[in-house]
Design an enzyme around this catalytic site. Sequence first.
Site, PDB file in Angstrom:
ATOM      1  N   ASP B 171       0.821  -1.210   0.000  1.00  0.00           N
ATOM      2  CA  ASP B 171       0.000   0.000   0.000  1.00  0.00           C
ATOM      3  C   ASP B 171       0.853   1.257   0.000  1.00  0.00           C
ATOM      4  O   ASP B 171       0.323   2.364  -0.055  1.00  0.00           O
ATOM      5  CB  ASP B 171      -0.910   0.001   1.238  1.00  0.00           C
ATOM      6  N   ASP B 334     -10.458  -6.961  11.973  1.00  0.00           N
ATOM      7  CA  ASP B 334     -10.173  -8.385  12.139  1.00  0.00           C
ATOM      8  C   ASP B 334     -11.194  -9.031  13.075  1.00  0.00           C
ATOM      9  O   ASP B 334     -11.868 -10.014  12.730  1.00  0.00           O
ATOM     10  CB  ASP B 334      -8.748  -8.583  12.642  1.00  0.00           C
TER      11      ASP B 334
END
Lengths: 754, 758
Positions: B171, B334
């Site tokens: 990224d 998550d």
Amino acid sequence: MKKWILLVCLWGAMSATAVVAETLAMPLAEYMSDSRPIDLRTSSSQYTLSIPVARRAPVVKARLHLRAINSISLLGNRSQLAVLLNGQVVAQIPLNPKQPEIDADIDLPVSVLRPGYNKLMFSVAQHYSDKCEDPGSPELWVQVDSVRSVLSMDAPLRQWQPRLSELTEVFDPKLPGKRHINIITAGGGKLTDNELGWGALAVQGAALRQEYVPLGVHYLPALRSNGTRGFFPGLDQHLLAGSDNILIGTRDQLAHFLPTATSRQINDGFIAIYPLDNDPAHFMVVISGLNEAQVSMAVHAFAMLNFPYPDTAFAQVSKVEQPRTPDYSAHNTIYPNGHYTFHDLGFHTRTVQGMFSEAQDLSINIPPALFGKQTDTVALHLRFAYGASMRQDSVLNIFLNGRFENVIALQNSDGGYFRDYTVTLPLRSFQPGQNTLSFIPRMMPLVTGECQTIQTNNLTLTLFDNSRIDMPNAAYLVNMPDLSLLAHAGFPYTVKSGSENVTVYLPGADGNSAAAAWMLMGKLAQTTRLPMFAAQVTSLPPKHAGEWLILSPLASLPADILKDAPVQLGEHARLPYPLAGGPGNQEPDLGWQAQAWQFLSDLFVLVPDAEPNQPVYITGQGDGLGRNAMALQFKAPWGSQQTATVFTAGSADILAGSMDDLIRNGKWERLEGDYVIWRNEKDYIYTQSAGSDYVFGEVGFSSRMAYYFNRHPLFWLGGILLLVIALALLTLRLIMRYKRRYHPKVKEVEGHAD
Amino acid sequence: MNTFHAKQLLPIWLVLLLAFVYVAQIEISALAQLWLAVGVFMLMLLVRTQAKKPVWRLVLLSLAAFLTLRYVFWRVNSTISYHDFLSFLAALALFLAEIYGITVYALGMFVNVHPLRRQPVPLPRDSSRWPTVDVLVPSYNEPQDMLEITLLAALAMRYPRDKLRVCLLDDGGTVQKRADSNPAKAAEARQRHDELQALCARIGASYLTRERNLHAKAGNINSALEHLDGELVLILDADHVPTVDLLENTVGSFVEDEKMFLVQTPHFFINPDPVERNLRLFSEMPSENEMFYRVIQHGLDFWNSAFFCGSAAVLRRKFLNEIGGISGQSITEDAETALTLHALGYRSAYIGRPMIAGLQPETYTGFVVQRVRWAQGMVQILLLKNPLLQKGLAPWQRLSYFSSAFFWFFAYARVTFVLAPAMYLILGLQIYDATLLGFLAYALPHVVAAMYVSDFLFGKVRWAFISELYELMQAFYSLPGIARVIKSPTSPSFMVTPKGEQLDSDFISKLSGPFYAILIITIASLLFGVYRYFAYPLDRDVVMITMGWELFNFSILIGALGALYERRQRRAHPRMPAQMTAEICFDAAPGWLPCRVDDLSVGGLNIRVPGATQVGAAASGASLRIHNAALGRMSELPLSTRSSVHDAEENITYLGMAFVTPDDQVKSEVISLVLGDSQRWVNFLQGRSDNRRTILHAYFLLLKVGLRNAIGHGGEITRIGLTYLLRLVQQIVLWLFWRVVVTWVKIRNWALFRDAQS
């Protein structure tokens, strides 16, 4: 005949001690709550006594013999003791430092004395210097001897024709001397159950009007005479003079003793009051009816007449509607979870002023069987106001039954007004029965000291009657037997409405036993200020369960009554004797192992039962009561949680005389334990706790659990462990089921960290 | 299962539970309660000796719960009254903090009632049944050498190469970044993109990036998934180096259970966190994360509630696709993903063997950033997803997720507990109405029992009072973070936790401010306490209790201040103890010498060689022959010497050696040796667990190390202060000097002018 002669002689002997309300000389200590000397300190001080004067016995002459002593440091020409009667100065006595002992006779003006409570005040102004001085200096004092100072009053009973509205004047607690009445019935020989019941209620009616003053009772059978005139022409009254009397019976039973005109008026329940023919200063209350039911109704009405109506010499009673009262009812009873204003309890808003102003008292009755937890508190929400410019040490002390409990500091120099000042007192500080909360302000002026003009008009405090008292939640649960509860609150005989579950059993049913029973019931009624109007008084053996009071000479006492008593009387009497030297058997010189075991044992006794001192039991033959009377309390054998209280003596007349002594001479308040012996002698009373105890009360499951766990927490620990193990086993079972269902194939690591 | 029996058991169990609660609320005198509590505690001591058996474990927990329940009833009924508005407010705040603590304690008992410690499910013998695995390593700004290590380790995992693809998800080099309006940033992004792409090509990994940086890490992963088709996905943070057996120990669970959506493994760290480093406790004290990974996750696993921790976890691609990938309303995407999949009825597993080695934040700042993110994320889950009401979750899962999320409100409780004594001692607020006897009878047994249970459940993985220390370290920053989330649940943004920072010298953390303020308040509070003790004799028992509490706070604060004094960390690659035997051969002196490896990192190692070995210049080379447990064979690796110290007394030479990695194969072998063996991590953790401390011992040790470092902290502040003062004085002197000079010049000029005129 011999019996009657004996009765007459005994009565005569007692009459000699009964004061006829003529001349009465009493030490000032008799008018005080204790017999301490009266100390008057500082430069200006007062002390006030209340002198009761009955309307029925107006005072014709009153003299105060005053004994006092003053400090030798006083300035004679500037120190004096003034005696005031109802605010009027009746004497001034100079305080001479060279002749400090004062012995003065003061004639009190009878015109100032009035019926009711009169204030006799000792007021002192004393100095030690002509110049500037400390008004609080310790050498400024005068002490009045309250025992050797005697107030003599000539107060002959007046003669008048009373009316039923004046019963409170007839049975007046302000009458001086020992009070007693005669109960007269027409029947001869053994008293019937009706007569026993009538006598009980009549005595209670009279006793309630006496308020707290003990009332002695004699029983006399009505003796016939052949007179034709007067209020009681057919009644031989020579034994009745010198005392007030109550004559009870049906119209037919009393017909011979009453004038025909009076008899004709008895068409229903009947109450009347007439002066004795041979002693117009004393009276006869007549309670009658056409039949026994009407007589019962009339005597019930007599017991309840506490309002000045009717204003007639006699009245007909056709119906008495008695409401049910809640359990534990008594005058000013406050119940758990209740909220009461002071006004509800007879307190009135009052302003007090000055440095040593008088106490403001609030009387309350606490139900005797309350089980208060440690944390239970009674909350007082006070509304009061106090003045400005008071010194920082000004306080409002709160006493409970003469014991200091709490205090409010009056510290704001601008004065204060509190709407809801909350003070809490532990519930356990209250005693069963009557309690007195005293609010005693002690207010000090801001400006004091030598050469200062001290003004005390700002020292004011008003306690408002919309202050409130809140009771906590509490269960009715108490450990019995306990004669102190009987003394303070009549417990357990005053629990139910009208004592409907109480039976007074008089096996002998003789006059003296009846008199003893009536005196006892009168005293019990005085503790609650309510008559035991539903209590049964009987000479028949008990048939049903309930709370029993048994009064009998020992010879007439059925043997099985004392089966569960702490002592066994009769031919082979077995009595406990307390061991001297303190409770428990202390082993001397324990080894270290024994000491350790002792320590562990003591550790887990936790909240131990009050281990009674194990007495020595001695069995002997014969009746050893002698001059003594005995009171026993124990669990009634005929019902659970019910109590039997037995009063007995060697003979019926000793029983009656001892009961009179018990209620009258300061011994009643000393009753405690379950086994009491006393005698008609000063301070002769001995108490023990010798029998087994039991629990009285109806409580919810939670409160009962809490009570038992408090007493036996070790059992609780065991119970908890068992419960926890059961819970753990079941939880594990559920967990394993879950595991088998949701993790059927999972293999676990062995020997993991936890 | 016999459903008939279960239906019978549950009502009976409920009745017993109600009876338990009923008995716990019975009021008795304080003295009886005191003795009861002593009795219960003695039972607990007795029961603990048998607590390896499940039923006694439950009995122990139940007895502790009993004492706590009795405390709660007493606390509610007897200790809260209205005195004045401020006191009531403070009392309520304290009460809520206590209720929080008790709730977490109770939930902790529930979660840990029967931890499940799974053995890994072995893979089928027929490898054709093994699923394909994509290993995703998301990256944003991590250095290349860190990424290289992780990628090489991933490629070295024992798994068929045709079924394994390792992908770097960059990224930091997205199209958006490469086209940044700032030329410097754009150039940096382009360089990163090129370098990492080359790296991946060289070592055999795949390089992936995307158009735009949307939704942070979750978006990065989801974008990558569009280009991948592996049946399973292993997600590794950039610093999480996997051991060679990670897939062997996890993939089998997916083959066995087709409803398995997640196998999570523990996060193991080879460097100390700031607290461990600054207090120098890393090698002896269990790490803070061990309580979660070595105990709590096992408990959650029993309740089928082990959740995804963002890394070191394998997920089933099919189920991720159902919910659109790693889903995230919260910044802890998550855990949220796991909650969603649990609610759909899928199952998770937790294998407690450490199979990755990662890095903790180096500085306190980094630590706080990480923890605040976790706190905010879990609170977001609580507010946005509310596990207690989430459809599809079983009741035990709701409680488990609630427990995991609710835990993060510790910041409120910790701040309240720190400030509460001062509210009474300084301000005189009536926050707790109790006598000394009541406190001893109810509060103290509850506290002692809770500590005892905590020691029982977590004693091998968490020393006493360390929880309090860590909570204090986070509380002052977590609390505002949580407040922001409560105010606006969707507002927090994801912040990358800085890792691999280097600390060149000792310094005081710039986040120390609130701790100084609390220290001043605490000291003032203690002084006020002394005053109160003498001025208000009737309140002495309350003053004593409160001062005891404040002294406890003070001792934890000392530990915190010690931890805020950041110690220098020169190593780029942390060293881990090894205790391995090997042989070394120096280029200058042929022949293999036995040696012992003391510690290892990917950069080098320390060895000890018996005898007086003459080592040449620092650049002298050597070779190390050592058993490589990860590869299952011997490795021979080139070294260069950095340092040499000879201990004549013991006749041992201590050598600091660096690995020489001329190519990727050697590098991979070094990585396997250093970071590829999971048994090393198991042994290391066990060693720390065996170093268990009693409660008192732990307290005094914490006090000692905290005090030592706090003195250093104080010294540093003094130094800073003196330096500042000196500088100020210098400036003042300089200013005065120039004023004098200027004035002299003016006077002189005026004198000259006057002379000239005259």
